[in-house]
Motif scaffolding. Structure first.
Motif, short mmCIF file in Angstrom:
data_model
loop_
_atom_site.label_atom_id
_atom_site.label_comp_id
_atom_site.label_asym_id
_atom_site.label_seq_id
_atom_site.Cartn_x
_atom_site.Cartn_y
_atom_site.Cartn_z
N LEU A 105 0.82 -1.21 0.00
CA LEU A 105 0.00 0.00 0.00
C LEU A 105 0.86 1.27 0.00
N LEU B 10 2.39 1.78 -3.46
CA LEU B 10 1.37 2.29 -4.38
C LEU B 10 1.11 3.78 -4.12
N ALA B 11 1.03 4.16 -2.83
CA ALA B 11 0.76 5.55 -2.49
C ALA B 11 1.92 6.46 -2.89
N ALA C 120 2.16 6.83 -6.68
CA ALA C 120 0.90 7.23 -7.34
C ALA C 120 1.12 8.18 -8.52
N CYS D 127 -0.33 6.39 -11.86
CA CYS D 127 -1.64 6.91 -12.33
C CYS D 127 -1.47 7.85 -13.52
N THR E 208 -7.03 6.73 -9.33
CA THR E 208 -6.05 7.79 -9.04
C THR E 208 -6.37 8.48 -7.72
N THR F 199 -8.12 7.34 -5.22
CA THR F 199 -7.97 6.41 -4.10
C THR F 199 -6.52 6.31 -3.64
N LEU F 200 -5.60 6.23 -4.60
CA LEU F 200 -4.17 6.15 -4.24
C LEU F 200 -3.67 7.47 -3.66
N TYR F 201 -4.13 8.59 -4.20
CA TYR F 201 -3.74 9.89 -3.64
C TYR F 201 -4.36 10.09 -2.25
N ALA G 164 -4.75 7.65 -0.19
CA ALA G 164 -3.87 6.85 0.68
C ALA G 164 -2.67 7.69 1.11
N ARG G 165 -2.11 8.48 0.19
CA ARG G 165 -0.99 9.36 0.54
C ARG G 165 -1.41 10.33 1.65
N PHE H 26 -10.23 -0.08 0.81
CA PHE H 26 -8.87 0.33 1.13
C PHE H 26 -8.72 0.63 2.62
#
Length: 274
Positions: free
Chosen positions: A27, A30-31, A34, A38, A71, A73-75, A77-78, A254
């Motif tokens: 995770l 990925l974050a 990103a 993405c 996109t 969702t991953l941002y 996570a950041r 997530f």
């Protein structure tokens, strides 16, 4: 026979930690990556792509403004993971330091720390979070202020109890005879014995903090839109739950994934330290 049992226990408990670390590591990667992974801007609106279902072009589909959900969702996570980690640092340090001092020295220090703990425990936690978030406005600073005020309590309680139990042990008495200062005894003798349990507790507490961050976003008093945040995304997607389920479900998955990963790490560490 005993050796065989010990080996069996080791094999049973070891995977939990490694699974949790792998899940969390994936995770985080990925974050962090990103912007590279993405192909879309998380804030760019494209109404021609309004509420597209998950597919090859948009892996998680698009939202009500045509923004790519994968996109965002991953941002998110950041954003949420950064707040979760940074908000824990000060309470962790303060709680352990105060708890060790209260348990080791006792007397007036223990009384003052106990009074402060009882005062903050008296306030309903979520009510305090919401009041401070409203007073300070939407954004991460409200979460940081609230958790700085109350997040140290759980670490203080653990460190206080363990310090009080260990201060009369023979090896602490030996350290005093050798002329060790109180500061050296606290941080070189007591801290190494307290920190394992505190780290396990940290993993559990991070799950609770993540729930708070997501809840505030869901209520609209957390991270300000259009900054991606899992709680805000879940809230915005509720309106379209029957026609575009992915808007709320995928960010929510997530959140669950992160909680499970942290729980696995906490359980694995507890087994190792035990």
């Amino acid at each position: 026979m005993k050796q065989a049992k010990r080996k069996k226990l080791k094999k049973t408990h070891a995977p939990t930690l490694w699974i949790g670390l792998f899940m969390m590591g994936l995770l985080v990667v990925l974050a962090v990556l990103a912007p590279v992974i993405c192909p879309y801007d998380p804030l760019e609106q494209n109404l021609a792509e309004f509420l597209k279902a998950p597919g090859a072009k948009h892996l998680f589909g698009t939202d009500q403004l045509g923004r790519d959900l994968f996109t965002r969702t991953l941002y998110a996570a950041r954003t949420d993971l950064w707040i979760m980690v940074m908000a824990e640092i000060a309470p962790f340090i303060i709680g352990i330091s105060l708890g060790m001092a209260a348990g080791y020295f006792g007397g007036a220090i223990d009384w003052l720390v106990g009074m402060a703990s009882d005062t903050f425990i008296a306030f309903p936690f979520y009510l305090l979070v919401i009041v401070i978030a409203f007073a300070s406005g939407a954004g991460s600073h409200g979460i940081f202020i609230t958790y700085l005020l109350v997040g140290w309590l759980i670490y203080c309680k653990v460190a206080r109890g363990q310090s009080a139990a260990l201060k009369n042990s023979e090896w602490i008495a030996a350290a005093k005879i050798l002329g060790y200062s109180n500061i050296r005894i606290l941080f070189c003798e007591l801290l190494p014995n307290i920190i394992p349990q505190a780290i396990v507790l940290l993993m559990t507490d991070m799950v609770g903090l993540l729930v708070i961050i997501v809840t505030l976003g869901y209520l609209g008093i957390g991270i300000s839109p259009p900054t991606p945040d899992w709680g805000t995304m879940i809230s915005e997607g509720q309106t379209f739950m029957t026609s575009a389920w992915w808007l709320s479900v995928l960010p929510g998955m997530f959140v669950v994934y992160t909680g499970v990963a942290l729980s696995f790490i906490g359980d694995g560490l507890a087994d190792r330290f035990r």
